[in-house]
Design a protein around this motif. Structure first.
Motif, PDB file in Angstrom:
ATOM      1  N   ARG A 114       0.837  -1.198   0.000  1.00  0.00           N
ATOM      2  CA  ARG A 114       0.000   0.000   0.000  1.00  0.00           C
ATOM      3  C   ARG A 114       0.875   1.252   0.000  1.00  0.00           C
ATOM      4  N   THR A 115       0.365   2.300  -0.630  1.00  0.00           N
ATOM      5  CA  THR A 115       1.081   3.569  -0.634  1.00  0.00           C
ATOM      6  C   THR A 115       1.083   4.169   0.764  1.00  0.00           C
ATOM      7  N   LEU A 117      -0.349   6.940   1.559  1.00  0.00           N
ATOM      8  CA  LEU A 117      -1.732   7.337   1.828  1.00  0.00           C
ATOM      9  C   LEU A 117      -2.583   6.128   2.179  1.00  0.00           C
ATOM     10  N   GLU A 136      -9.236  10.066   3.394  1.00  0.00           N
ATOM     11  CA  GLU A 136      -8.098  10.693   2.730  1.00  0.00           C
ATOM     12  C   GLU A 136      -7.854  12.103   3.255  1.00  0.00           C
ATOM     13  N   THR A 150       3.780  15.078   0.971  1.00  0.00           N
ATOM     14  CA  THR A 150       4.240  15.044  -0.416  1.00  0.00           C
ATOM     15  C   THR A 150       4.683  13.645  -0.858  1.00  0.00           C
ATOM     16  N   ARG A 152       2.749  10.966  -0.420  1.00  0.00           N
ATOM     17  CA  ARG A 152       1.495  10.219  -0.316  1.00  0.00           C
ATOM     18  C   ARG A 152       1.406   9.040  -1.273  1.00  0.00           C
ATOM     19  N   ASP A 153       2.011   9.141  -2.454  1.00  0.00           N
ATOM     20  CA  ASP A 153       1.875   8.095  -3.469  1.00  0.00           C
ATOM     21  C   ASP A 153       3.058   7.136  -3.512  1.00  0.00           C
ATOM     22  N   ARG A 154       4.002   7.285  -2.611  1.00  0.00           N
ATOM     23  CA  ARG A 154       5.138   6.371  -2.577  1.00  0.00           C
ATOM     24  C   ARG A 154       4.804   5.130  -1.760  1.00  0.00           C
ATOM     25  N   TYR A 155       5.594   4.085  -1.979  1.00  0.00           N
ATOM     26  CA  TYR A 155       5.449   2.847  -1.219  1.00  0.00           C
ATOM     27  C   TYR A 155       6.548   2.785  -0.162  1.00  0.00           C
TER      28      TYR A 155
END
Length: 266
Positions: A114-115, A117, A136, A150, A152-155
């Motif tokens: 999961r990311t 976020l 969210e 910033t 949020r979309d990384r793993y």
């Protein structure tokens, strides 16, 4: 040093006669203490003294052998059944306790698939039953508190250890806990990353969070804590303000520990 007036604050957590036995080993032996609203309390002591076990028994990740945990005025006791096994009295209250107590672990415990976020929103959706949109919004607020919005979309595998631990703090913050448990939150980090996590804990403390902390960062604990609890062989030997504990160790064990972890001129 961080000083807050907490002597008249309400008791969030009250631990009474907490005991934990693993086989023939008595890990906790009648430990009792309280944590008041807005207070930072550090559990300290040598490796194997029972610090992490006490923390995990507080939210029943480990079931105590006996004793009582009172959280926000609701008591959960542990007795022994006919087979000699621990039995939780008022077990239904454990779910409510866990809902309002957040825990930050040594090793982050993020979901790798999961990311950032997604890691923070999961409990909001699955436990609190919030809509994805609400979750969210709260998650981004929590991530902003720890400087990770910033990302949020990384793993997790794309983050440093310090960044992963900051996400773990955001995951707890998003649940808006009444009590935060921190189990050696810097022990798995490289030395150069420890500071960024300690800054997060300091910021939360300054904002009035109630924190029960197991740490080996003794200088940090001394500066931040309202009280420090020294455990030795499963027993609570001293419960004092940092100033009193360092000035007047209650036993030779406390004195030896402090001299081993702090410079002589500290």
């Amino acid at each position: 040093m961080l000083h807050r007036k907490i002597s008249c604050a309400a008791e969030v957590l009250k631990v009474k006669d907490l005991a934990k036995v693993f086989g023939a080993t008595k890990v906790l032996d009648g430990v009792s203490f309280t944590v008041r609203q807005g207070e930072v309390v550090s559990l300290i002591g040598s490796s194997g003294c029972g610090k992490s076990t006490a923390l995990r028994c507080t939210n029943f990740l480990e079931t105590p052998t006996s004793g009582q945990i009172e959280f926000l005025g609701e008591a959960i006791s542990v007795t022994t059944d006919a087979r000699g096994e621990p039995k939780i009295v008022n077990a239904a209250a454990v779910r409510g306790l866990r809902r309002h107590v957040g825990m930050v672990f040594q090793n982050f415990n993020l979901w790798p698939h999961r990311t950032v976020l997604g890691n923070v929103t999961e409990a909001l959706v699955c436990v609190l039953r919030l809509s994805r949109k609400e979750a969210e919004e709260i998650a981004l607020w929590a991530l902003s508190k720890v400087g990770m919005e910033t990302f949020r979309d990384r793993y997790p595998q794309q983050l440093s250890g310090g960044q992963q631990q900051r996400v773990a703090f955001a995951r707890v913050l998003a649940m808006r806990p009444k009590l935060m448990l921190c189990d050696e939150p810097t022990s798995a980090l490289d030395p150069e990353l420890v500071g960024e996590v300690l800054k997060i804990i300091r910021k939360l403390a300054e904002e009035g969070a109630t924190i029960l902390l197991v740490t080996h960062e003794m200088r940090f604990a001394r500066e931040l804590s309202n009280r420090m609890l020294f455990l030795q062989r499963g027993r609570l030997e001293q419960d004092d303000t940092p100033e009193e504990l360092f000035r007047n160790p209650a036993s030779e064990a406390v004195k030896r520990f402090l001299s081993s972890v702090m410079p002589a001129n500290a």
